[in-house]
Design a protein around this motif. Sequence first.
Motif, PDB file in Angstrom:
ATOM      1  N   ILE B 261     -61.636  38.405  29.310  1.00 27.18           N
ATOM      2  CA  ILE B 261     -61.680  38.454  27.841  1.00 27.18           C
ATOM      3  C   ILE B 261     -62.316  39.761  27.368  1.00 27.18           C
ATOM      4  O   ILE B 261     -61.761  40.461  26.521  1.00 27.18           O
ATOM      5  CB  ILE B 261     -62.453  37.246  27.278  1.00 27.18           C
ATOM      6  CG1 ILE B 261     -61.655  35.954  27.513  1.00 27.18           C
ATOM      7  CG2 ILE B 261     -62.733  37.429  25.772  1.00 27.18           C
ATOM      8  CD1 ILE B 261     -62.418  34.675  27.207  1.00 27.18           C
ATOM      9  N   GLY B 264     -60.048  42.773  27.630  1.00 24.42           N
ATOM     10  CA  GLY B 264     -58.735  42.741  26.990  1.00 24.42           C
ATOM     11  C   GLY B 264     -57.595  42.396  27.928  1.00 24.42           C
ATOM     12  O   GLY B 264     -56.439  42.689  27.627  1.00 24.42           O
ATOM     13  N   PRO B 268     -55.743  37.342  22.733  1.00 18.39           N
ATOM     14  CA  PRO B 268     -55.665  36.232  21.766  1.00 18.39           C
ATOM     15  C   PRO B 268     -54.301  35.542  21.737  1.00 18.39           C
ATOM     16  O   PRO B 268     -54.163  34.521  21.082  1.00 18.39           O
ATOM     17  CB  PRO B 268     -55.955  36.910  20.418  1.00 18.39           C
ATOM     18  CG  PRO B 268     -56.654  38.169  20.753  1.00 18.39           C
ATOM     19  CD  PRO B 268     -56.119  38.609  22.079  1.00 18.39           C
ATOM     20  N   GLU B 269     -53.302  36.077  22.421  1.00 23.23           N
ATOM     21  CA  GLU B 269     -52.020  35.370  22.508  1.00 23.23           C
ATOM     22  C   GLU B 269     -52.198  34.062  23.282  1.00 23.23           C
ATOM     23  O   GLU B 269     -51.407  33.132  23.119  1.00 23.23           O
ATOM     24  CB  GLU B 269     -50.961  36.228  23.215  1.00 23.23           C
ATOM     25  CG  GLU B 269     -50.286  37.236  22.302  1.00 23.23           C
ATOM     26  CD  GLU B 269     -51.221  38.355  21.886  1.00 23.23           C
ATOM     27  OE1 GLU B 269     -51.875  38.947  22.761  1.00 23.23           O
ATOM     28  OE2 GLU B 269     -51.328  38.609  20.661  1.00 23.23           O
ATOM     29  N   ASP B 270     -53.183  33.980  24.146  1.00 23.50           N
ATOM     30  CA  ASP B 270     -53.409  32.754  24.921  1.00 23.50           C
ATOM     31  C   ASP B 270     -53.942  31.663  23.990  1.00 23.50           C
ATOM     32  O   ASP B 270     -54.992  31.840  23.366  1.00 23.50           O
ATOM     33  CB  ASP B 270     -54.413  33.024  26.052  1.00 23.50           C
ATOM     34  CG  ASP B 270     -54.507  31.846  27.005  1.00 23.50           C
ATOM     35  OD1 ASP B 270     -54.296  32.035  28.204  1.00 23.50           O
ATOM     36  OD2 ASP B 270     -54.781  30.707  26.546  1.00 23.50           O
ATOM     37  N   PRO B 271     -53.246  30.529  23.894  1.00 24.97           N
ATOM     38  CA  PRO B 271     -53.664  29.479  22.951  1.00 24.97           C
ATOM     39  C   PRO B 271     -55.024  28.855  23.277  1.00 24.97           C
ATOM     40  O   PRO B 271     -55.582  28.146  22.446  1.00 24.97           O
ATOM     41  CB  PRO B 271     -52.545  28.436  23.048  1.00 24.97           C
ATOM     42  CG  PRO B 271     -51.819  28.736  24.311  1.00 24.97           C
ATOM     43  CD  PRO B 271     -51.998  30.195  24.592  1.00 24.97           C
ATOM     44  N   TYR B 273     -57.630  30.776  23.954  1.00 25.33           N
ATOM     45  CA  TYR B 273     -58.564  31.910  23.823  1.00 25.33           C
ATOM     46  C   TYR B 273     -59.899  31.510  23.200  1.00 25.33           C
ATOM     47  O   TYR B 273     -60.965  31.827  23.729  1.00 25.33           O
ATOM     48  CB  TYR B 273     -57.878  32.974  22.965  1.00 25.33           C
ATOM     49  CG  TYR B 273     -58.499  34.350  22.963  1.00 25.33           C
ATOM     50  CD1 TYR B 273     -58.435  35.173  24.073  1.00 25.33           C
ATOM     51  CD2 TYR B 273     -59.130  34.852  21.824  1.00 25.33           C
ATOM     52  CE1 TYR B 273     -58.969  36.456  24.058  1.00 25.33           C
ATOM     53  CE2 TYR B 273     -59.664  36.133  21.791  1.00 25.33           C
ATOM     54  CZ  TYR B 273     -59.584  36.932  22.912  1.00 25.33           C
ATOM     55  OH  TYR B 273     -60.112  38.202  22.886  1.00 25.33           O
ATOM     56  N   ILE B 274     -59.846  30.795  22.079  1.00 25.37           N
ATOM     57  CA  ILE B 274     -61.087  30.416  21.371  1.00 25.37           C
ATOM     58  C   ILE B 274     -61.827  29.327  22.139  1.00 25.37           C
ATOM     59  O   ILE B 274     -63.049  29.385  22.318  1.00 25.37           O
ATOM     60  CB  ILE B 274     -60.750  29.950  19.932  1.00 25.37           C
ATOM     61  CG1 ILE B 274     -60.114  31.107  19.152  1.00 25.37           C
ATOM     62  CG2 ILE B 274     -61.986  29.431  19.219  1.00 25.37           C
ATOM     63  CD1 ILE B 274     -59.503  30.694  17.818  1.00 25.37           C
ATOM     64  N   GLN B 277     -63.816  30.548  25.177  1.00 21.91           N
ATOM     65  CA  GLN B 277     -65.072  31.232  24.879  1.00 21.91           C
ATOM     66  C   GLN B 277     -66.165  30.253  24.476  1.00 21.91           C
ATOM     67  O   GLN B 277     -67.324  30.438  24.837  1.00 21.91           O
ATOM     68  CB  GLN B 277     -64.840  32.294  23.809  1.00 21.91           C
ATOM     69  CG  GLN B 277     -64.118  33.470  24.421  1.00 21.91           C
ATOM     70  CD  GLN B 277     -63.577  34.424  23.396  1.00 21.91           C
ATOM     71  OE1 GLN B 277     -64.273  35.290  22.906  1.00 21.91           O
ATOM     72  NE2 GLN B 277     -62.326  34.269  23.054  1.00 21.91           N
ATOM     73  N   ARG B 278     -65.782  29.206  23.744  1.00 19.58           N
ATOM     74  CA  ARG B 278     -66.786  28.165  23.459  1.00 19.58           C
ATOM     75  C   ARG B 278     -67.286  27.552  24.755  1.00 19.58           C
ATOM     76  O   ARG B 278     -68.459  27.282  24.920  1.00 19.58           O
ATOM     77  CB  ARG B 278     -66.176  27.074  22.584  1.00 19.58           C
ATOM     78  CG  ARG B 278     -66.054  27.544  21.179  1.00 19.58           C
ATOM     79  CD  ARG B 278     -65.939  26.399  20.175  1.00 19.58           C
ATOM     80  NE  ARG B 278     -65.567  26.991  18.908  1.00 19.58           N
ATOM     81  CZ  ARG B 278     -64.558  26.621  18.150  1.00 19.58           C
ATOM     82  NH1 ARG B 278     -63.841  25.573  18.488  1.00 19.58           N
ATOM     83  NH2 ARG B 278     -64.289  27.250  17.045  1.00 19.58           N
TER      84      ARG B 278
END
Lengths: 282, 282
Positions: B261, B264, B268-271, B273-274, B277-278
């Motif tokens: 991450i 790069g 963020p194309e990876d669904p 992604y968010i 990180q959480r």
Amino acid sequence: MSLLDRIKVCNNGMDVAAYAPFIVEGQRLGWVHSDFASALKPFEDVFLESDNAVTLRDGFNDYRSRSDAVLPVLRSLDADGWFSGWRDEAYPVGTGFYDEAFLEMERTAVPRFGVPAFGVHVNGFVRDGDDLLMWIARRADDKPTYPGMLDNMVAGGQPVGLGLLENVIKEAAEEAAVPAEIAGKAIPVGAISYQHEEDNCLKPDTMFVFDMELPKDFVPTNTDGELSGFKLLPVREVMAITADSAEFKFNCAAVNIDFFIRHGILTPEDPDYITLQRGLHQ
Amino acid sequence: MSLLDRIKVCNNGMDVAAYAPFIVEGQRLGWVHSDFASALKPFEDVFLESDNAVTLRDGFNDYRSRSDAVLPVLRSLDADGWFSGWRDEAYPVGTGFYDEAFLEMERTAVPRFGVPAFGVHVNGFVRDGDDLLMWIARRADDKPTYPGMLDNMVAGGQPVGLGLLENVIKEAAEEAAVPAEIAGKAIPVGAISYQHEEDNCLKPDTMFVFDMELPKDFVPTNTDGELSGFKLLPVREVMAITADSAEFKFNCAAVNIDFFIRHGILTPEDPDYITLQRGLHQ
């Protein structure tokens, strides 16, 4: 004042007790404050209020019809002063960035409905040997939101119909006259999520963060009137400003903190090191 | 199989219902499984069991006396096969990395008490033009924990009395024969926290992550027998291995994901992604 205070401000809206769920097609998409729920009451052909929830009425069966039903309500509320500046910029409204949106909504109305919004924030930086310098921006005094505050070099909300990197390139051109060849090489380096409360609005937002390295001799110029100027500062000076003042817009401070951590400027010697990083991903 | 599966394994211990709190001086420091609580019963001059809690008895009034009281109990339990290899390495035991420790405890006993442990994990990488390559390690087949699995190039638990960067330099020398001049320039780039459960042990652990750029011609050699070898692979290949197999030790997979991450490689194309990180900051 400390960096941790900045993160606490970002996440000052974790308690949703004062808000009613905003429901579309049986799913909670956001949170509406009771003040704004009262303002929606006259529009009962579009919004239903019951069981302490605000629900988009059944019968609007697709994205277009839902968006079209909501738009005139928003126009009317805007005329009554409920929003902070109509932008003619549609935001997708759904359960998350990667889920299909249920409708679109004018940008300025989004915080009133407490639905997730997304944006791109770009750290513009320059290397000078082993030293890092950051370009920071100041928001124009006549900007409808957070006028005069410090900002990341380039940042913008994520509207309907634009890719993230496309948005970076567009905003970098508008806000700082960065050529597409440079902005297109910005590197995605993570996402920061928070739940902020302000003026009876909830913002459960996510920022996609990019690092954009700039040539030493590049000088940004604002072209859209949204910024009043730029400064190139040593990264430690930006860290001091972020920690010691509330000059940065709240979420830009979080983007700075993430930059300081990723580049080894803020180190594990800081007793808030672990807590800060948890706070960046709420 | 996916990167998200790796993060789920890291955080598979968020439900503590099967565990009793481990209490010292009125503060909960960890979680003890009922199996291990039973094993502690014979040592009632040191540990008190009541109200579904395991408490270090009063009367041991400082760090030294608490540590000295616990040590013979641990020796005895080790002889009974409760631990996976005595290391003669003391870990601080407290509420967190930045709080004063209440006692120290042999490393191998720490997961049985479910107290927070800390370590350093180092991404050793090489730049080849715009491409990144990562050095990955394989754990020795006779290592007491996770034998034969893939690992970060350099990693180690954080013992009593050593700074984080000192530990990086020491482990880099032992595990990969990295000269101190290179290891000392490793950059702290964040901390990853998880709560993992395995074999009736809870691990609410934090890894301090460092990026260590290596000269192209450097070849690591293991000197302490804990690793069986190294491979230099293109970062995308490391990402494929991390996603498609469970070859990496669970927490090293998380360190890889964070690297992908920040650089790069995972975008963020990876669904996920968010969510990923959480998951890195639990």
